[in-house]
Design a protein around this motif. Structure first.
Motif, PDB file in Angstrom:
ATOM      1  N   TYR A   1       0.534  -0.720  -0.278  1.00 54.43           N
ATOM      2  CA  TYR A   1      -0.115  -0.084  -0.022  1.00 54.43           C
ATOM      3  C   TYR A   1       1.182   1.375  -0.184  1.00 54.43           C
ATOM      4  CZ  TYR A   1      -3.926   2.990   1.408  1.00 54.43           C
ATOM      5  OH  TYR A   1      -4.686   4.180   1.826  1.00 54.43           O
ATOM      6  N   ARG A   2       1.524   1.114   0.809  1.00 52.86           N
ATOM      7  CA  ARG A   2       2.804   2.453   0.552  1.00 52.86           C
ATOM      8  C   ARG A   2       3.466   2.668  -0.357  1.00 52.86           C
ATOM      9  NH1 ARG A   2       3.295   0.579   6.234  1.00 52.86           N
ATOM     10  NH2 ARG A   2       5.561   0.069   5.725  1.00 52.86           N
ATOM     11  N   GLU A   3       4.311   1.202  -0.929  1.00 52.05           N
ATOM     12  CA  GLU A   3       5.214   1.071  -2.215  1.00 52.05           C
ATOM     13  C   GLU A   3       4.523   1.777  -3.526  1.00 52.05           C
ATOM     14  OE1 GLU A   3       6.876  -2.342  -2.614  1.00 52.05           O
ATOM     15  OE2 GLU A   3       7.542  -2.861  -0.745  1.00 52.05           O
ATOM     16  N   LEU A   4       3.003   1.513  -3.521  1.00 57.04           N
ATOM     17  CA  LEU A   4       1.850   1.604  -4.387  1.00 57.04           C
ATOM     18  C   LEU A   4       1.921   3.209  -4.353  1.00 57.04           C
ATOM     19  CD1 LEU A   4       0.250  -1.238  -4.907  1.00 57.04           C
ATOM     20  CD2 LEU A   4       2.269  -0.640  -6.486  1.00 57.04           C
ATOM     21  N   GLY A   5       1.938   3.918  -3.390  1.00 60.65           N
ATOM     22  CA  GLY A   5       1.394   5.700  -2.928  1.00 60.65           C
ATOM     23  C   GLY A   5       0.417   5.876  -2.983  1.00 60.65           C
ATOM     24  N   LEU A   6      -0.855   4.859  -2.486  1.00 55.10           N
ATOM     25  CA  LEU A   6      -2.131   4.663  -2.383  1.00 55.10           C
ATOM     26  C   LEU A   6      -2.996   5.250  -1.633  1.00 55.10           C
ATOM     27  CD1 LEU A   6      -3.168   0.939  -2.205  1.00 55.10           C
ATOM     28  CD2 LEU A   6      -2.783   2.428  -4.797  1.00 55.10           C
ATOM     29  N   SER A   7      -2.015   6.139  -0.858  1.00 58.67           N
ATOM     30  CA  SER A   7      -3.232   7.143   0.278  1.00 58.67           C
ATOM     31  C   SER A   7      -3.266   8.711  -0.516  1.00 58.67           C
ATOM     32  CB  SER A   7      -1.940   7.435   1.055  1.00 58.67           C
ATOM     33  OG  SER A   7      -0.683   8.262   1.233  1.00 58.67           O
ATOM     34  N   GLU A   8      -1.948   8.832  -1.351  1.00 54.42           N
ATOM     35  CA  GLU A   8      -2.276   9.769  -2.212  1.00 54.42           C
ATOM     36  C   GLU A   8      -3.582   9.953  -3.652  1.00 54.42           C
ATOM     37  OE1 GLU A   8       1.039   8.732  -1.857  1.00 54.42           O
ATOM     38  OE2 GLU A   8       0.533  10.259   0.289  1.00 54.42           O
ATOM     39  N   LYS A   9      -3.759   8.127  -3.876  1.00 58.08           N
ATOM     40  CA  LYS A   9      -3.679   8.105  -4.926  1.00 58.08           C
ATOM     41  C   LYS A   9      -4.976   7.013  -5.172  1.00 58.08           C
ATOM     42  CE  LYS A   9      -0.054   6.334  -7.024  1.00 58.08           C
ATOM     43  NZ  LYS A   9       0.813   5.159  -8.328  1.00 58.08           N
ATOM     44  N   LEU A  10      -5.787   6.437  -4.067  1.00 58.35           N
ATOM     45  CA  LEU A  10      -7.566   5.917  -3.694  1.00 58.35           C
ATOM     46  C   LEU A  10      -8.184   7.681  -4.019  1.00 58.35           C
ATOM     47  CD1 LEU A  10      -6.822   3.710  -1.383  1.00 58.35           C
ATOM     48  CD2 LEU A  10      -7.242   3.242  -3.757  1.00 58.35           C
ATOM     49  N   PRO A  11      -7.972   8.247  -3.356  1.00 55.73           N
ATOM     50  CA  PRO A  11      -8.717   9.204  -3.814  1.00 55.73           C
ATOM     51  C   PRO A  11      -9.625   9.827  -4.753  1.00 55.73           C
ATOM     52  CG  PRO A  11      -7.764  10.227  -1.718  1.00 55.73           C
ATOM     53  CD  PRO A  11      -6.905   8.402  -2.404  1.00 55.73           C
ATOM     54  N   SER A  12      -9.021   9.723  -5.896  1.00 55.57           N
ATOM     55  CA  SER A  12      -9.344   9.966  -7.050  1.00 55.57           C
ATOM     56  C   SER A  12      -9.069   8.535  -8.512  1.00 55.57           C
ATOM     57  CB  SER A  12      -7.709  10.413  -8.231  1.00 55.57           C
ATOM     58  OG  SER A  12      -6.352   9.870  -7.644  1.00 55.57           O
ATOM     59  N   MET A  13      -9.160   7.730  -7.167  1.00 57.29           N
ATOM     60  CA  MET A  13     -10.036   6.058  -8.500  1.00 57.29           C
ATOM     61  C   MET A  13     -11.368   6.136  -8.234  1.00 57.29           C
ATOM     62  SD  MET A  13      -6.213   4.128  -6.918  1.00 57.29           S
ATOM     63  CE  MET A  13      -6.923   2.474  -7.963  1.00 57.29           C
ATOM     64  N   SER A  14     -11.267   5.491  -9.305  1.00 55.06           N
ATOM     65  CA  SER A  14     -13.200   4.989  -9.308  1.00 55.06           C
ATOM     66  C   SER A  14     -12.894   3.718  -8.810  1.00 55.06           C
ATOM     67  CB  SER A  14     -13.517   4.965 -10.831  1.00 55.06           C
ATOM     68  OG  SER A  14     -12.848   3.910 -11.392  1.00 55.06           O
ATOM     69  N   GLU A  15     -13.718   3.849  -8.309  1.00 47.65           N
ATOM     70  CA  GLU A  15     -14.995   2.701  -7.474  1.00 47.65           C
ATOM     71  C   GLU A  15     -14.480   0.743  -8.544  1.00 47.65           C
ATOM     72  OE1 GLU A  15     -18.491   0.891  -6.017  1.00 47.65           O
ATOM     73  OE2 GLU A  15     -18.302   2.342  -4.679  1.00 47.65           O
ATOM     74  N   ASP A  16     -14.350   1.298  -9.849  1.00 47.40           N
ATOM     75  CA  ASP A  16     -14.071   0.269 -10.530  1.00 47.40           C
ATOM     76  C   ASP A  16     -12.294   0.204 -10.521  1.00 47.40           C
ATOM     77  OD1 ASP A  16     -16.670  -0.546 -11.121  1.00 47.40           O
ATOM     78  OD2 ASP A  16     -16.236   0.407 -13.416  1.00 47.40           O
TER      79      ASP A  16
END
Length: 118
Positions: free
Chosen positions: A64-79
Motif C-alpha cells: 500500500y505504501r510502496e504504491l503510494g495509495l494514500s494519495e492515489k485512492l481518493p482520485s480512483m474510481s470504485e471500479d
C-alpha cells in the motif's frame, strides 16, 4: 462455515485465529496471499459488509505504501479500486472474516464477538 482470510506472518491474524479457537468457533483458514478474493468476490463482500470500500485496504501494508495509495485512492474510481484490490491479496485488510451473517475486515474482538454470537 465461517471463512477467515489470513496471512501467516501477520500477528493480528494469529491473534484472531487464537480468539476463534479459544471460543470454539469452527472456521476455514484461507491464505490471503495465495488465494485472495477475486474482483467479483470483493464486490460481493463489500456490499454485504455495508462498509466504505477504503476499509478493505490494508493501509498499513508495505505494498500500500510502496504504491503510494494514500494519495492515489481518493482520485480512483470504485471500479479501479476493486481491480487493484483483486490484483494482490496483500492489499486486502486482514484478517478478513466472512460468515453467513457478517463480513468484517480487520480484527476487533468486540465486532467479531457480536457477529459470531460469542
Amino acid at each position: 462455515m465461517t471463512k477467515v482470510y489470513c496471512y501467516d506472518k501477520c500477528t493480528t491474524c494469529k491473534k484472531a485465529l487464537a480468539w476463534l479457537d479459544a471460543n470454539g468457533i469452527r472456521y476455514e483458514k484461507i491464505d490471503i496471499k495465495a488465494d485472495h478474493p477475486d474482483e467479483s468476490a470483493l464486490r460481493d463482500l463489500h456490499e454485504r459488509s455495508g462498509l466504505p470500500l477504503k476499509k478493505f485496504f490494508n493501509t498499513s501494508g508495505m505494498l500500500y505504501r510502496e504504491l503510494g495509495l494514500s494519495e492515489k485512492l481518493p482520485s480512483m474510481s470504485e471500479d479501479e479500486q476493486f481491480k487493484l484490490l483483486a490484483s494482490d491479496g496483500m492489499l486486502v485488510k486482514r484478517p478478513l472474516l466472512v460468515s453467513d451473517t457478517a463480513v468484517i475486515p480487520g480484527f476487533k474482538e468486540r465486532e467479531w464477538s457480536a457477529a459470531l454470537g460469542k
